[in-house]
Each structure stands twice: as structure tokens, then as C-alpha cells.
Design a protein around this motif. Structure first.
Motif, short mmCIF file in Angstrom:
data_model
loop_
_atom_site.label_atom_id
_atom_site.label_comp_id
_atom_site.label_asym_id
_atom_site.label_seq_id
_atom_site.Cartn_x
_atom_site.Cartn_y
_atom_site.Cartn_z
N ILE A 152 0.76 -1.49 -0.15
CA ILE A 152 -0.27 0.41 -0.12
C ILE A 152 0.78 0.96 0.05
N SER B 48 -4.62 -3.91 -3.91
CA SER B 48 -5.74 -3.92 -3.99
C SER B 48 -6.39 -4.79 -2.76
N LEU C 59 -4.82 -3.70 0.76
CA LEU C 59 -5.65 -2.65 1.16
C LEU C 59 -6.85 -2.83 1.61
N THR D 267 -9.10 5.33 3.57
CA THR D 267 -9.16 3.98 2.08
C THR D 267 -9.22 4.76 0.70
N ARG E 7 -5.91 6.15 0.35
CA ARG E 7 -4.74 5.09 -0.11
C ARG E 7 -5.22 4.23 -1.68
N LYS E 8 -6.19 4.02 -1.66
CA LYS E 8 -6.92 4.04 -3.10
C LYS E 8 -6.37 4.68 -4.53
#
Length: 231
Positions: free
Chosen positions: A16, A79, A82, A108, A111-112
Motif C-alpha cells: 500500500i 487491492s 488494502l 481508504t 490509499r486507493k
């Protein structure tokens, strides 16, 4: 196989990353300072610093043990990591300061976005993402003006011993001609690393000076300082 690969295999590395904006806050950077510099981000993981820095006139390079895998493999791993990490965050929210991020959902999304930007840039510019593992990097002496190391050294003091930290610092110093910045100075428990004082003493003869500086970023409680090494 390097010491890092022996101690921190890819299956144990969470892929991440942080956004470019987070890097600016963590390392107290501004566009004027970065412009025209040659910068190394190590170990960079899924961070989007290089993707955005290159667009703004910085000659940035990312280096990580994870980059021996393809962008597609890392996208899938990132993915899944995460999801796992955010699920774990539900149980440890009290260990964090919820100012930069307003909630786990907000975290989130950041981080995405970092993962998305990193992978997209990696697919188009694979040369900017170099496979390497501390304490042996695939770069020349004094190759970079500035080297950034985020959320790796000090943080994993429970897994990477003092000798590894010392050799890793020496290597970051070797490839840098102006300044090395490391954030944070705390371990996973939020305590200042017990290695810090002795490391500063041992690298003192190798550098012009060191400085512990406050930064305008704190997510993990107590993690609001960086180490600046003037090479």
C-alpha cells in the motif's frame, strides 16, 4: 539475495502507499524545493510520489523490493492488501490521529488513489520503478540530490535489526549527494526507535550533520518528526 529479502519476503510486505500530498507533509517539501532535483524514493511501495513529482519537474525514481513483480501482479496484491489493512484499522483506530484523514473511509480513498496513480504510472513508465532492496541498491554513488525513505526504517525495528538499519542508512547516504530524509522515527508501537541515538552516533563521521525536525503531519500518534541527514 539481500538481507532485506531474507528478513522481509514479498509475502510479508503490505503493498500500500501514500499520496504525493502526504509525502509533501511527511517530509515538509514544497514544489520550489523539489523542482529540478533528482530524487529517490526508497522503499516506495505503492506510493504515488514519483508519478506526480515527475509531472512537476522533479526527476524522481522509485525503488522497492516489490518491483520484481509486474504492475498487474502488484495491482492485484495492492487491492487485496488494502482491504485487509483497512479491516485491521477498525480495531486500532485509537492509535491514530484523525485530522489529516477524517475517517477510515477517507483514509481508504487516499490509499486507493495512491495505488491507482502508482500502478497507472508504472505501466506507462516502468523505467521509473527500479527493483532494489536495502542495504544494496542498484545506483551509483551520489546519484541523487535527495533521498526519501518513508514508513520503513525505524518503523520495522521489531523485524529488521540494528545492523540492517545501520547498513541501510549507509547505503542511502552513499547514493545521495545532498540530503536524506526519513519519516517517521517511531516503530509500529508509536515509540521512538531504540536504534535512533546509536545510529546517529555511528553515521556522524560519514555526513556533514543530522537534524530531527517536526513535520506538519501526524497520523500514527507520536509520529510527527523526520530525520534529515546532510550528506
Amino acid at each position: 539475495m539481500s538481507l532485506a529479502e531474507k528478513k522481509l519476503g514479498i509475502d510479508r510486505v503490505v503493498f500500500i502507499g501514500r499520496t504525493f500530498e502526504e509525502y509533501r507533509a511527511m517530509f515538509n517539501l514544497n514544489e520550489k524545493y523539489l523542482k529540478g532535483k533528482k530524487v529517490l524514493d526508497c522503499a516506495s511501495g505503492a506510493c504515488s510520489f514519483t508519478a506526480h513529482a515527475l509531472q512537476q519537474g522533479t526527476e524522481a525514481t522509485s525503488c522497492d523490493i516489490a518491483y520484481k513483480f509486474t504492475a498487474e501482479e502488484l495491482e492485484k496484491k495492492g487491492s487485496l492488501d488494502l482491504i485487509h489493512t483497512m479491516n485491521q484499522m477498525q480495531h486500532v483506530q485509537e492509535q491514530y490521529v484523525w485530522k489529516y484523514f477524517s475517517s477510515i473511509d477517507d483514509l481508504t480513498e487516499h490509499r486507493k488513489r495512491a495505488l491507482k496513480d502508482c500502478i497507472a504510472h508504472m505501466k506507462k513508465n516502468p523505467e521509473a520503478y527500479q527493483y532494489g532492496a536495502l542495504p544494496n541498491l542498484p545506483f551509483q554513488k551520489n546519484e541523487f540530490d535527495l533521498t526519501l525513505c518513508a514508513n520503513f526504517l525505524f518503523m520495522y525495528s521489531d523485524r529488521l535489526d540494528y545492523t540492517f538499519h545501520l547498513e541501510a542508512l549507509k547505503e542511502l547516504i552513499r547514493v545521495t549527494k545532498e540530503e536524506v530524509r526519513l519519516f517517521p522515527l517511531t516503530n509500529l508501537s508509536g515509540k521512538i526507535s531504540t536504534y535512533l541515538r546509536q545510529l546517529l552516533e555511528e553515521i556522524a563521521p560519514l555526513v556533514k550533520g543530522t537534524e530531527i525536525a517536526d513535520v506538519p503531519y501526524e497520523f500514527q500518534k507520536g509520529a510527527n518528526q523526520m530525520l534529515k541527514i546532510y550528506v
